[in-house]
Design an enzyme around this catalytic site. Structure first.
Site, short mmCIF file in Angstrom:
data_model
loop_
_atom_site.label_atom_id
_atom_site.label_comp_id
_atom_site.label_asym_id
_atom_site.label_seq_id
_atom_site.Cartn_x
_atom_site.Cartn_y
_atom_site.Cartn_z
N ASP A 47 0.86 -1.18 0.00
CA ASP A 47 0.00 0.00 0.00
C ASP A 47 0.90 1.24 0.00
O ASP A 47 2.12 1.14 -0.09
CB ASP A 47 -0.95 0.00 1.20
CG ASP A 47 -0.22 -0.21 2.52
OD1 ASP A 47 0.75 0.54 2.77
OD2 ASP A 47 -0.62 -1.11 3.28
N ASP A 111 -2.92 -11.81 0.08
CA ASP A 111 -2.97 -11.63 -1.37
C ASP A 111 -1.85 -12.42 -2.04
O ASP A 111 -0.72 -12.49 -1.54
CB ASP A 111 -2.80 -10.14 -1.72
CG ASP A 111 -3.94 -9.29 -1.20
OD1 ASP A 111 -5.09 -9.77 -1.26
OD2 ASP A 111 -3.68 -8.17 -0.74
N GLY A 339 -30.33 -31.66 -30.20
CA GLY A 339 -31.37 -30.73 -30.64
C GLY A 339 -32.65 -30.87 -29.84
O GLY A 339 -33.73 -30.63 -30.37
N GLY A 340 -32.53 -31.29 -28.58
CA GLY A 340 -33.70 -31.39 -27.72
C GLY A 340 -34.73 -32.38 -28.22
O GLY A 340 -34.41 -33.43 -28.80
N SER A 370 -26.84 -35.15 -26.27
CA SER A 370 -27.96 -34.28 -25.96
C SER A 370 -29.30 -34.98 -26.18
O SER A 370 -29.51 -36.09 -25.71
CB SER A 370 -27.84 -32.99 -26.78
OG SER A 370 -28.64 -31.97 -26.25
N ASP A 654 -23.50 -31.17 -20.99
CA ASP A 654 -23.96 -31.57 -22.31
C ASP A 654 -22.85 -31.32 -23.33
O ASP A 654 -22.32 -30.21 -23.43
CB ASP A 654 -25.21 -30.74 -22.65
CG ASP A 654 -25.91 -31.18 -23.92
OD1 ASP A 654 -25.23 -31.63 -24.86
OD2 ASP A 654 -27.14 -31.05 -23.97
#
Length: 825
Positions: A47, A111, A339-340, A370, A654
């Site tokens: 500092d 730190d 693609g769901g 997926s 995924d």
């Protein structure tokens, strides 16, 4: 906290599960590394009013689980320490010394000023090396260190390795409390807690009540130069010395002779001394983790069975005059993209068409990611699924897809989920939101939570009657890196689960159990497959940085970052600051920067599983092995102390979060796939997944045909494309089926034009603003379900000639050429 017998014994596998470990065993000597921290220069101010209060931590994770620390030098920019630390190291593993300079702070967290990593293999035995590390390439800050490497007379260690991963010898330390003659304790001391720590061990820390006898174990590396630390504490809410430990004690493990007991006293203020009995011995050397890049024996046996089925199917489909020999049978693999729900329904249609054409039995591997995994997991509940009419499972899917997802969150369903998750937690699993997502999926797709397991799918492979299913996921870092900067393929099959990158696999029924150094430590009940589906199709596991990259590069496959570094390059982390893996604007050690970084890279909905590679180490030449390729955009691959074997848990997401393709599973050595049938389920980017696969393959030196569609193909794709490389017979032929509505508009079947009344049925709105087929739609009307199913069915049947042409091409190659073995992946 425990009392009583708490010895954790290593689990053993049945003999048949221990076969097929083509790893190498080698005896390797130890060396003694002495590290002397000399001094630092030109350290920055802490500092405006004072200099830093620096100290240095010294750590070598492959040698010891302990982190050593120098004294703090107050208010100094030129601290001098002259402190020495010693490590017993194994010369055949990658030993990276970590030196970190901290600024001590009484009020806040210390730190980190600078961090240096150094590959100690650069030091020759007998060499005394004085090394000056430049801590800041743009500044004068430096650290002087003296390093000495010496050979030892310790007995050599037997290592098990695939030249990337290394399993070292394991020992167990049995600890028991002898209270003979000390049955009473002083008043107020009957609630003392005994805390024992063995850093670097599987157990790490265990806490007990010493007022009763107990027995337990620690498992640790035999060559680990560490110690057992003990602390006797009073309860925090008591008045008995509650704020401090009572005379901590330690026992160097090297002082314990194998197989012999040692008794030590526990110092206790105002209480009779208890006695600890210690005994160390070697653990069995057999591994429960298979270290190999080759195929497991079960898959090899399956291939032999499946080739008979494929040979018969090809003979009929291609009207061959003679039977095929086993080595003439081409290997066909399906690459089903994600693609769901759209991917799930379309895949049913594609498989139905292959079945109608008599070509489903020509397929050996069936890989998916997926949403495609929903179809796969459902089909493999039936061991004879490909031999039966697929209308049954399709009708089942149609019925449940029509239900609104909101019904899965009714109070009675939520109560059921809670009970199931509570049981899972009691079994020893870490429960996450991804597990809840898996239960919601199971209820949505099947109406109830079933007890199906991945290993149960082996019944569908016993006679080679179905293709081998391969489910693909990604392992990423949980909180501090985006997917593009660290990702590793994890493959799931009914036989085993493992990392393609490291060549480490476990039987599928053991996924989720706890391992250490390649040994099974704690076996958990096998997960229901719904929890795996929660991993394979968890699109909620992306972080904000992933979304940013997808928005920035999503429509341009040429910018897809899959380049791979030259695997022959030298280790790049010899010396430098930090790890070098973060973006520059995230490197700052300030609290604000770290908070922002955590916000951008955090994954609140990921799944956590016990890491079956935990504790294994990396071979000293792992980066030069042809099966281990490092990503050009990921320095972490060159930083072994930060790679997956160091993590106690996996962070699985995924695979579509990175590359919408399951092709990496088809590229494994030994599979030698001749024909890839690629099914694309992207609404607007019909070639993205395949082009990503091509770029990935070429970056890794794998043969793959050029995928170069024209601008017209991008805007108006055809139903089927055949990609091949006649100049490279090692490259697979690729049949690619984009999700497109072309001739189906005016044809109800191949060669059958629609009547005016049937034209409406050919209008499938795949990409419009009002399309029902957007990614996150989980509820489909029967009409929309059937149109998508029929479209996918038609597109495959309408290209029967192209499929047969591709089969003849790869059959001719198999018959006329010998495939090279050991193709790199």
């Amino acid at each position: 906290m425990w009392s009583g017998d708490r010895r954790v014994g290593m689990e053993s596998l049945s003999p048949e599960r221990l076969h097929g470990h083509p790893y190498q065993e080698e005896a390797s000597v130890f060396c003694r590394l002495t590290v002397k921290i000399l001094e630092a220069r030109s350290l920055p101010r802490a500092d405006l009013l004072s200099q830093a209060d620096p100290y240095v931590t010294v750590q070598l994770p492959t040698a010891s689980g302990m982190k050593f620390k120098t004294q703090t030098v107050t208010n100094s920019s030129h601290p001098v320490w002259n402190e020495t630390f010693s490590f017993l190291i194994q010369s055949q593993v990658k030993n990276i010394l970590e030196l970190t300079i901290y600024d001590e702070d009484v009020i806040t967290k210390d730190d980190i000023c600078f961090k240096v990593s150094y590959d100690v293999s650069e030091i020759l035995p007998g060499q005394l090396l004085q090394k000056t590390f430049s801590l800041n390439p743009q500044g004068p800050e430096e650290l002087d260190v003296e390093l000495l490497m010496e050979r030892t007379w310790d007995p050599p260690e037997n290592l098990i390795t695939n030249n990337v991963l290394v399993a070292r010898e394991l020992s167990h330390l049995d600890v028991s409390l002898d209270r003979a003659g000390n049955t009473a304790m002083a008043a107020g001391q009957d609630k003392l807690e005994l805390e024992l720590m063995l850093k670097g061990s599987y157990e790490d820390t265990q806490t007990f009540f010493p007022d009763t006898a107990f027995t337990f174990s620690f498992h640790y590396m035999r060559g680990q130069d560490t110690e057992l630390n003990g602390y006797l504490r009073g309860p925090r809410n008591s008045g008995w010395n509650s704020d401090t430990s009572v005379t901590p004690f330690n026992v160097p493990l090297m002082s314990l002779a194998a197989g012999k007991e040692m008794t030590i006293d526990i110092p206790a203020m105002k209480a009779p001394e208890g006695k600890l009995q210690l005994k160390t011995d070697c653990c069995p050397k057999e591994l429960s983790v298979r270290l190999s890049y080759g195929l497991c024996p079960e898959e090899q046996a399956f291939l032999s069975r499946r080739k008979k089925v494929v040979a018969a199917a090809l003979k009929q489909a291609l009207q061959l005059d003679e039977d095929l020999n086993e080595d003439e049978v081409p290997v066909v693999g399906i690459n089903a993209e994600g693609g769901g729900m759209r991917a799930m329904i379309s895949l049913y249609g594609h498989l139905l068409a292959l079945q109608k054409l008599g070509l489903l039995d020509c397929v050996t591997y069936f890989s998916g990611i997926s949403g495609s995994t929903w179809t796969m997991a459902h089909l493999y509940r039936d061991p004879e699924w490909s031999q039966r009419d697929l209308e049954g499972p399709i009708s089942h899917a149609r019925e449940h897809v029509a239900k609104t997802l909101l019904k899965e969150f009714l109070p009675e369903h939520l109560a059921s989920y809670r009970q199931t998750l509570k049981l899972r937690e009691e079994q020893g699993y870490t429960v996450t939101v991804a597990d809840l997502w898996g239960l919601v999926l199971e209820s949505k797709l099947h109406g109830q939570v079933t007890d199906q397991k991945l290993s149960g799918q082996r019944a569908a492979l016993e006679r080679g009657q179905n293709p081998l299913p391969l489910y693909l996921s990604l392992n990423v870092k949980e909180n501090h890196l985006e997917t593009l900067h660290f990702k590793e393929w994890v493959e799931f099959s009914p036989y085993e689960v493992g990392f393609l990158k490291y060549g480490g696999f476990v039987p599928s029924e053991l996924f989720g159990s706890e391992f250490f150094m390649g040994r099974l430590m704690k076996r958990l009940p096998e997960s229901q497959i719904c929890f795996l589906e929660g991993i394979w199709s968890n699109l909620f596991s992306v972080n904000l940085m992933d979304i940013w990259y997808d928005i920035t590069y999503g429509k341009d496959s040429n910018n897809f970052p899959v380049d791979v570094r030259n695997s022959e390059k030298e280790f790049s982390g010899s010396a430098g600051t930090s790890s070098g893996v973060e973006a520059p604007w995230l490197e700052s050690g300030t609290a604000l920067a770290q908070a922002l970084k955590g916000f951008l890279t955090g994954r609140p909905f990921h799944q956590r599983s016990a890491n079956f590679l935990h504790g294994l180490q990396l071979h000293r030449d792992y980066c030069n092995q042809r099966h281990f390729s490092t990503w050009a955009d990921c320095n972490l691959d060159d930083t072994p102390n930060q790679l997956t074997p160091q993590d106690p848990q996996l962070c699985l997401i995924d695979a579509g979060c990175f590359m919408n393709s399951s092709c990496p599973s088809l590229f494994r050595p030994g599979r030698q796939v001749d024909l890839i049938i690629s099914f694309n389920y992207n609404q607007s980017l019909p070639f993205k997944g395949l082009q990503q696969s091509e770029k990935y393959s070429r970056a890794r030196g794998l043969p793959f045909p050029r995928v170069e569609p024209s601008p017209e193909d991008h805007s108006q794709p055809q139903e089927c494309y055949l990609f091949s490389d006649p100049t490279c017979p090692e490259a697979p032929v690729v049949l690619h089926f984009p999700l497109v509505n072309d001739s189906f508009r005016d044809h109800s079947a191949p060669g059958v034009r629609r009547s005016p009344d049937e034209l409406k049925a050919g209008q499938v709105n795949l990409t419009g603003a009002a399309s029902p087929y957007f990614m996150y739609n989980m509820t489909y009307k029967n009409e929309d379900f059937d149109r998508l199913l029929q479209l996918s069915d038609y597109n495959v049947q309408n290209n029967q000639g192209t499929i047969l042409q591709a089969l003849r091409t790869v059959l001719k190659r198999r018959a006329s050429e010998t495939r090279p073995l050991g193709v790199k992946t």
